[in-house]
Design an enzyme around this catalytic site. Structure first.
Site, mmCIF file in Angstrom:
data_model
loop_
_atom_site.group_PDB
_atom_site.id
_atom_site.type_symbol
_atom_site.label_atom_id
_atom_site.label_comp_id
_atom_site.label_asym_id
_atom_site.label_seq_id
_atom_site.Cartn_x
_atom_site.Cartn_y
_atom_site.Cartn_z
ATOM 1 N N GLU A 279 -2.679 -8.222 -3.096
ATOM 2 C CA GLU A 279 -1.554 -7.539 -3.747
ATOM 3 C C GLU A 279 -0.436 -8.498 -4.124
ATOM 4 O O GLU A 279 0.126 -8.421 -5.217
ATOM 5 C CB GLU A 279 -1.004 -6.424 -2.849
ATOM 6 C CG GLU A 279 -1.870 -5.183 -2.813
ATOM 7 C CD GLU A 279 -3.039 -5.317 -1.859
ATOM 8 O OE1 GLU A 279 -3.094 -6.317 -1.107
ATOM 9 O OE2 GLU A 279 -3.909 -4.426 -1.873
ATOM 10 N N HIS B 185 -0.925 5.367 3.809
ATOM 11 C CA HIS B 185 -1.439 5.666 2.460
ATOM 12 C C HIS B 185 -0.713 6.865 1.861
ATOM 13 O O HIS B 185 -1.272 7.558 1.018
ATOM 14 C CB HIS B 185 -2.934 5.973 2.504
ATOM 15 C CG HIS B 185 -3.798 4.795 2.829
ATOM 16 N ND1 HIS B 185 -3.868 4.260 4.081
ATOM 17 C CD2 HIS B 185 -4.619 4.044 2.050
ATOM 18 C CE1 HIS B 185 -4.715 3.234 4.080
ATOM 19 N NE2 HIS B 185 -5.183 3.074 2.859
#
Lengths: 334, 468, 339
Positions: free
Chosen positions: C71, C140
């Site tokens: 990321e 999440h």
């Protein structure tokens, strides 16, 4: 090659004029940083700065084979890269002095000086921050087929950042035209590479990313020029990234707050004795590129340019405090 | 050296307080820690202890005086000390530029001396001297209400808000503006009384002398007595069903509130004044310790007594108490106060209970019999107007309740349509809460056994903990 | 009502929120060679939420580029690419993973133009699937709008409808500065009218989704739909609610919100991010500082996420963020002067 094999690479491969300009840039870096340090001590500059005195060969030789279309990403110790890539010291001083005439209109200062028009994508205040950006610039070059190469400067400290791993991995996976130039000056602030890095040479890391890795004497102008320009050529041929490690040394502390408790005077003196500028000057004289007068002329011209730069910066315009939010976003197009 | 007695700050946003009662007369001796005087603020009433032992003198703030926080109200001199002619502050003022006497407390005292002019003992506390009038806190109001009042040139201090804690909202201002613009009918303020069916002719009534009526029923056990305080438009007889359920283990003492039952009719200017009379009655009982129980308005009075006489409290039982939020069914209160015969009283009484059938015709007739005094009803209407202007509870005892340290139980009917049971949630953490389902505003009549059981537990817990 | 700026010939039909985003990206890829998509598993997999779908088949793996699970590096590559001429759209699989890339988004992308005195431009778009309700628990399910909204140099939007999902993405692409788009995962399957062709929904403009007199609710993303559902119920009780879809957290549409609160005198902010120091705090403060202050007739209320990570258990998960009944209760309490 025009000359015999004992002649240094740079002498063999570059025009005399290019080499003289390189020497001048090295002097400019040295005098610029000395001038900046002096201005700082006189209270003309606020904030801090990270000086690269002693690392001039690495900065200038790494940029030797680059054009204005090629990109570099730089570091917090980036004045040398900036001059190496063609910036004017006057506008750099103006930035230091926080003036509108500075490259960043006084918004960036020492840690963000860049002449974007010369392909410098900026110094960076975050260790390792520029590495993924360099890979992105290389992705642009490949995607749009511009033929440009990106040289990514970083220090030995950055090689232990996660961004280093992620970026080098992607550069190889995508075979991007980027050259990673590690300026290993032995210390990340106070922590030596021996205490911080698992491998002896940072170039050994290249194997993990399936790219060539090479360690050279970073104070030897020609050695740096040879290693980096070969890597640049490789990148330009579409053969992917390389890692070059220039072993060098900063004569000054990490920043203006450094009390130098982690290095011995003997160590510093030993590196000063290996001054990259004098070595390159002597090499040019030995090979008849310049004589003593020419060398002194180049040195004096650089000194003069720095003095004029400081004068230019002092006479610059302070930004209007009403424009504190200017440049946050693009200005509305008419 | 004389000890200065000051009016202390007892509440966070308190700027001044009213000296309501002196427990010790000037010239009498007092011991450190004795109850010296009572103060009242907008939110609290409190007993102040003597800061030193000696002779009380120079009481420059007589009963009814409003005094800024931190100002001197009197001095206490040691037994062998010579008491000077003038109070230290007055001396300083009199000598003016001359060197002040060693004991002069300085500027603060001078200010008090100015504010606290000698006044007759019966001076009305609601007429403080000009210099302290500005101490009134700003009324609680929303920005929109403030803006509307500003535009209309209206003084918010004259309004009572319909929002939480009496907050004035813009519709309160709108109603007031509308009321001002409408010609006032002869009797009632229109904003308070929507279209009275048959406006009763104004009844004049006169104050009656005397203290509040107290009745007692001896108990057989050794526990502390139970003191009962009834609600608005009720009287001591209303406790009968619950008293029966409580049994005769403890002495039961009932206080009739002013303008109620056998107590005299009094002109009441404020809740504080109303409660003060009950505090006086409680003081006169001279009890070592008591379990205090109040219903509705009597609950609010009980909170006041508990707040100012904590040392005399064993426990506090509150049945649907008033004073914990602005909402109240003012229509029903006025309906009861106005009714002159059982036919008009019964429909209003039915609103008190969860099951209207529980209010029988006999019950209504009996209730009316105790309300035949027309002057008393008029006095109660005036009282309701003072205490519940515009159908809103104009007083707030939640802070006082928060200060109660003795065991505390709140009993409320979940179908209470006079006072919403959720006001019970204002009770402090250590309170126990008994919510009774299918019960209205008069749990002690609708479910006397349940109330008696809950209170009985409270008394036992309180006595166990006070022994421990 | 702030209508999107449209080309006159555009037609409308039903698409899901995810399809609308995909359509926008397809239009952009077709229109401009400089546009590339980057992200984890956005190629043949079609994206974790099937948003990129078949775009790799249409535009090839160089322009719909799978990145390693990197990321920070991936976001940095997107920043460098944007800085040098590409117009990357970078997809995070979950907005939660953007925490790994905060350095590049916050220190680099957001500040590059400013640090370089206006001499550089970073036209990158970060797409972030966001929010709770999928049973994916604490790492999440987060809502980071306020985090990114706190960074000058970024623009932060939260589309609540398929039409806006497309229009805001195209506006982000046209924007010369970095834009962070929070896409609510529970909205991906929601269908709605989506105009055909290229159009943009202006960044920084809220939308009045329902007009009302008694109370203003400013909501964002899925909370817009919960607020609208609550408004229906409340209307039956005689409470007339105005619902404003915030759409853009940074810049925030002061005018629309202030005008509404001036009218209704009451404000509830409903947002999924953690309540404390969230978007609602900013809106509340903005109203308190504005000339709507004098029109306030009740305290401002905030309904936001619980002061806890998003839990796994479905009942707990629901309890951790505002639901329609919570909005109804708050509105009733406010209008009935219970607060």
């Amino acid at each position: 090659m025009a000359k015999d094999d004992n002649t240094p690479f740079a002498i063999r491969n570059y025009e005399a004029e290019t080499l003289r300009k390189a020497l001048r840039k090295m002097y400019l870096i040295r005098f610029f940083e000395e001038g900046a340090e002096d201005s700082y001590m006189r209270g003309l500059i606020h904030g801090t700065m990270h000086l690269s005195i002693g690392q001039e060969a690495s900065a200038v030789a790494s940029c030797l084979s680059l054009t204005d279309e090629d990109k570099i990403t730089s570091t917090h110790r980036g004045h040398g890269h900036c001059i190496g890539k063609g910036a004017e010291v006057g506008r750099m001083f103006a930035e230091f002095f926080g003036k509108e005439e500075g490259y960043c209109h006084g918004r960036g200062g020492s840690m963000h000086i860049a002449d974007v028009t010369k392909g410098n994508l900026g110094a960076n205040g975050i260790v390792g921050g520029g590495i993924p950006i360099a890979v992105g610039a290389a992705l642009t070059a490949k995607q749009l087929g511009t033929g440009a190469v990106t040289v990514c400067f970083f220090g030995d400290g950055a090689n232990n950042e996660g961004a280093f791993h992620e970026a080098l991995n992607m550069a190889t996976v995508w075979q991007l035209p980027v050259v990673f130039v590690c300026e290993n000056n032995k210390y990340g602030m106070s922590t030596s590479t021996e205490r911080s890095t698992a491998v002896k040479n940072i170039s050994e890391r290249a194997a993990a990313y399936r790219m060539p890795g090479r360690t050279v004497d970073g104070n030897d102008f020609s050695a740096v020029a040879e290693a980096v320009s070969e890597a640049v050529d490789r990148a330009r041929r579409g053969e992917g990234p390389s890692l070059v490690e220039n072993l060098t040394y900063r004569w000054r502390g990490h920043s203006k707050s450094d009390r130098n408790r982690y290095r011995t005077k003997e160590e510093i003196d030993a590196w000063i004795a290996r001054d990259p500028i004098l070595r390159f000057r002597d090499e040019l004289m030995a090979h008849g590129i310049i004589d003593v007068d020419a060398a002194e002329g180049i040195e004096a011209a650089a000194r003069q340019e720095v003095e004029e730069g400081i004068a230019f910066a002092k006479g610059g315009t302070a930004p209007s405090v009403t424009e504190v939010t200017r440049y946050v976003h693009a200005e509305a197009r008419p | 050296m004389a000890t200065e007695v000051i009016l202390p700050k007892v509440d966070m946003d308190m700027e001044s307080g009213l000296v309501s009662v002196w427990h010790v007369a000037a010239g009498s001796s007092v011991s450190k820690g004795d109850a010296l005087f009572d103060i009242e603020t907008d939110k609290a009433a409190m007993e102040i202890e003597a800061p030193a032992s000696g002779i009380l003198a120079h009481v420059i703030a007589p009963e009814g005086t409003k005094v800024p926080v931190g100002s001197a109200v009197a001095w206490i001199y040691a037994e062998n000390e010579t008491i000077p002619e003038a109070a230290p502050g007055e001396a300083a003022q009199a000598t003016d530029v001359a060197a002040p006497p060693a004991a002069a407390p300085g500027a603060t005292c001078t200010k008090v001396a100015e504010a606290a002019e000698p006044r007759p003992a019966d001076t009305r506390p609601e007429q403080p001297s000009g210099s302290v009038e500005t101490d009134e806190p700003r009324p609680r109001a929303t920005p929109a209400a403030r803006a509307a009042a500003r535009t209309a040139g209206l003084d918010l201090a004259r309004l009572v808000g319909s929002g939480p804690q009496g907050r004035i909202q813009s519709d309160d201002v709108a109603r007031e503006i509308e009321a001002r613009e409408r010609p006032a009918p002869a009797v009632e303020t229109p904003s308070r009384q929507p279209a009275p069916e048959a406006p009763a002719a104004p009844v004049s009534w006169t104050e009656r002398p005397g203290a509040l009526a107290v009745t007692r029923r001896k108990g057989q056990g050794s526990g502390a007595p139970v003191v009962l305080v009834h609600g608005f438009a009720a009287d001591a007889t209303g406790w009968a069903p619950m008293e029966k359920a409580l049994g005769n283990a403890r002495e039961i003492i009932r206080i009739d509130l002013a303008c109620h039952g056998r107590s005299p009719l009094k002109r009441i200017e404020s809740f504080a004044a109303f409660a003060r009379l009950a505090v006086q009655a409680f003081d006169d009982l001279n009890l070592d310790g008591a379990h205090l129980v109040g219903h509705s308005l009597g609950g609010a009075v009980a909170m006041s007594i508990a707040d100012i006489r904590p040392r005399a409290m064993r426990s506090l039982g509150l049945i649907a108490p008033a004073g914990l939020g602005p909402e109240i069914d003012g229509e029903t209160l006025l309906g009861i106060a106005r009714a002159s015969r059982a036919e008009s009283l019964a429909p209003w009484l039915k609103r008190l209970a969860a099951d209207p059938e529980a209010i029988s015709w006999d019950f209504a007739q009996a209730a009316m019999l105790s309300r035949m005094d027309e002057e008393m009803r008029a006095a109660q209407r005036d009282l309701a107007d003072r205490l519940f202007p515009d159908g809103t509870q104009g007083f707030d005892l939640s802070a006082a309740l928060g200060r109660v340290e003795v065991p505390l139980r709140v009993i409320w009917g979940k179908q209470d349509s006079i006072l919403p049971w959720r006001h019970a949630l204002r009770a402090p953490d250590h309170a126990s809460l008994t919510l009774l389902d299918k019960v209205g505003h008069i749990p002690h009549i609708e479910r006397p056994q349940a109330c008696a059981k809950a209170l009985g537990e409270l008394f036992v817990i309180a006595e166990a903990s006070s022994r421990g | 009502m702030n209508a999107p700026t449209r080309h006159p010939e555009v037609q409308s039909r039903e698409l899901s929120y995810a399809e609308a985003i995909r359509e926008a990206m397809g239009l952009a890829l077709a229109r401009d060679e400089r546009v590339i998509l980057m992200g984890e598993d956005i190629g043949v997999y079609g994206g974790a939420f099937q948003v990129t779908g078949d775009l790799v088949e249409r535009f090839g793996p160089d322009r719909v580029r799978d990145t390693p699970i990197s990321e920070l590096g991936g976001a940095g590559v997107a920043v460098g690419a944007a800085l040098t001429g590409l117009r990357p759209i970078f997809e995070f699989q979950f907005s939660d993973f953007a925490t790994l890339a905060m350095e590049q988004i916050v220190n680099q992308a957001a500040k590059m133009r400013y640090m370089l005195g206006g001499e550089a431009s970073v036209p990158v778009v970060f797409r972030m699937p966001s929010g709770s309700g999928t049973g994916a628990a604490a790492q999440h399910s987060q809502s980071f709008e306020a985090w990114f909204g706190h960074v000058p140099g970024l623009k932060v939007v939260q589309p609540s409808t398929p039409e806006d999902a497309k229009g805001l993405l195209l506006a982000a692409l046209e924007d010369p500065d970095p834009v962070v788009i929070f896409e609510h995962k529970l909205l991906y399957k929601m269908k709605g009218h989506v105009p055909e062709g290229w159009y943009t929904t202006p960044i920084g403009k809220a939308a009045v989704r329902r007009t009302g007199r008694d109370l203003t609710i400013v909501a964002s993303a899925i909370m817009v739909h919960r607020a609208l559902a609550a408004a229906e119920t409340l209307a039956a009780e005689g409470i007339d609610v105005e619902v404003i879809d915030l759409r853009s957290v940074r810049p925030i549409d002061r005018e629309t919100i202030i005008a509404s609160v001036r009218k209704t005198g009451r404000l509830i902010c409903v947002y999924e991010g953690v309540r404390t120091l969230g978007v609602g705090a900013e809106i509340s403060a903005m109203i308190a500082e504005s000339d709507a202050f004098d029109y306030l007739d009740a305290p401002i209320l905030r309904l936001g996420g619980a002061e806890a990570p998003i839990p796994y258990n479905p009942d707990l998960e629901k309890a951790a963020v505002p639901q329609t009944p919570d909005i109804e209760t708050a509105a009733r309490r406010l209008v009935r002067k219970e607060v």
